[in-house]
Design a protein around this motif. Sequence first.
Motif, short mmCIF file in Angstrom:
data_model
loop_
_atom_site.label_atom_id
_atom_site.label_comp_id
_atom_site.label_asym_id
_atom_site.label_seq_id
_atom_site.Cartn_x
_atom_site.Cartn_y
_atom_site.Cartn_z
N ASN A 13 8.32 -3.03 5.36
CA ASN A 13 8.31 -4.38 5.76
C ASN A 13 9.39 -5.19 5.24
O ASN A 13 10.12 -5.96 5.97
CB ASN A 13 6.99 -5.02 6.30
CG ASN A 13 6.72 -6.31 7.07
OD1 ASN A 13 6.84 -7.30 6.48
ND2 ASN A 13 6.58 -5.79 8.13
N ALA A 14 9.08 -5.48 4.08
CA ALA A 14 9.98 -6.29 3.43
C ALA A 14 11.42 -5.92 3.30
O ALA A 14 12.22 -6.76 3.50
CB ALA A 14 9.40 -6.64 1.67
N LYS A 50 -4.79 -15.39 15.91
CA LYS A 50 -4.52 -13.89 15.92
C LYS A 50 -2.92 -13.60 15.90
O LYS A 50 -2.57 -12.55 16.39
CB LYS A 50 -5.20 -13.20 16.95
CG LYS A 50 -6.80 -13.36 17.10
CD LYS A 50 -7.49 -12.00 17.66
CE LYS A 50 -8.94 -12.40 17.73
NZ LYS A 50 -9.60 -11.74 16.62
N ASN A 51 -2.32 -14.47 15.32
CA ASN A 51 -1.07 -14.30 15.18
C ASN A 51 -0.68 -13.55 13.65
O ASN A 51 -1.32 -13.69 12.88
CB ASN A 51 -0.09 -15.70 14.97
CG ASN A 51 -0.14 -16.36 16.23
OD1 ASN A 51 -0.13 -15.83 17.46
ND2 ASN A 51 -0.59 -17.88 16.38
N ASN A 52 0.54 -13.06 13.64
CA ASN A 52 0.93 -12.33 12.23
C ASN A 52 0.92 -13.55 11.23
O ASN A 52 1.42 -14.54 11.50
CB ASN A 52 2.20 -11.38 12.70
CG ASN A 52 1.95 -10.37 13.41
OD1 ASN A 52 0.89 -9.71 13.77
ND2 ASN A 52 2.99 -9.95 14.15
N VAL A 53 0.95 -13.14 10.26
CA VAL A 53 0.98 -14.10 9.21
C VAL A 53 1.88 -13.44 8.00
O VAL A 53 1.95 -12.40 7.66
CB VAL A 53 -0.54 -14.16 8.35
CG1 VAL A 53 -0.47 -15.07 7.19
CG2 VAL A 53 -1.48 -15.09 9.53
N LEU A 54 2.80 -14.27 7.36
CA LEU A 54 3.64 -13.84 6.43
C LEU A 54 2.92 -14.01 4.99
O LEU A 54 2.43 -15.20 4.78
CB LEU A 54 4.77 -14.69 6.56
CG LEU A 54 5.71 -14.49 5.28
CD1 LEU A 54 6.53 -13.09 5.45
CD2 LEU A 54 7.07 -15.64 5.22
N LEU A 55 2.90 -13.03 4.29
CA LEU A 55 2.02 -13.16 3.12
C LEU A 55 3.17 -12.93 2.02
O LEU A 55 4.05 -12.16 2.07
CB LEU A 55 1.25 -11.83 2.92
CG LEU A 55 0.61 -11.44 1.53
CD1 LEU A 55 -0.54 -12.81 1.41
CD2 LEU A 55 -0.17 -10.40 1.34
N LEU A 95 4.70 -9.18 6.56
CA LEU A 95 3.70 -9.40 7.68
C LEU A 95 2.54 -8.73 7.62
O LEU A 95 2.65 -7.63 7.26
CB LEU A 95 4.45 -9.25 8.89
CG LEU A 95 5.49 -10.28 9.41
CD1 LEU A 95 6.12 -9.70 10.74
CD2 LEU A 95 5.29 -11.47 9.27
N VAL A 96 1.37 -9.45 7.77
CA VAL A 96 0.12 -8.73 7.81
C VAL A 96 -0.39 -9.08 9.22
O VAL A 96 -0.14 -10.00 9.79
CB VAL A 96 -0.72 -9.16 6.72
CG1 VAL A 96 -0.61 -8.37 5.09
CG2 VAL A 96 -0.95 -10.69 6.50
#
Length: 180
Positions: free
Chosen positions: A34-35, A7-12, A21-22
């Motif tokens: 965000n970018a 459940k960590n943020n993920v860089l897409l 980040l999603v």
Amino acid sequence: QGRDLAKNNVLLITPRGLNFLVGSNAAGDEPLANAATAATYALIYARSQRAQQRGLVPYVRTNMECFALQQITYTLGGQMGTKHSFVVGLGSKAPNRAQHRQASCPADKTVKCTVANALLSVNPNPNVITGAVVAGPDGDDWFANDRTSDQSRVSVTYNVPFMAAVAGLLHYDINPTQCR
């Protein structure tokens, strides 16, 4: 979705290079904001006194600056492939159905603004809000130019980080010739 098993943020990173980040409440459905925020932070840190004190090598600084340039270039429509601008009024493939009440209401002020003739209209916005940045595409670079879509929302919180990054790029004279 948007988080790893812990459940960590993920860089897409989208196929055309947008990084966001999603899985973050802060990011929400606002990939371009965000970018742009990440681009702004990269520019600030790359030229900061702290980075210099820590011995940030020129190569890393250049990479950070080029990352910022790439994110802003994407927003302006310079990404590979679609050449789709995400800034209202900029370019031939710019959003023209931004989710914004004043932009979508009839230009004729004697006509009452309703859900039917504004939000649900399939026509381009009669009032162009030039310079507004929309929320942005999905993880596959797809964008719905439809004012009922969350992707077409506009907000000052999208424009502020975008303008900060643009100002930083101009101030530091970051240009594509410095990036490979």
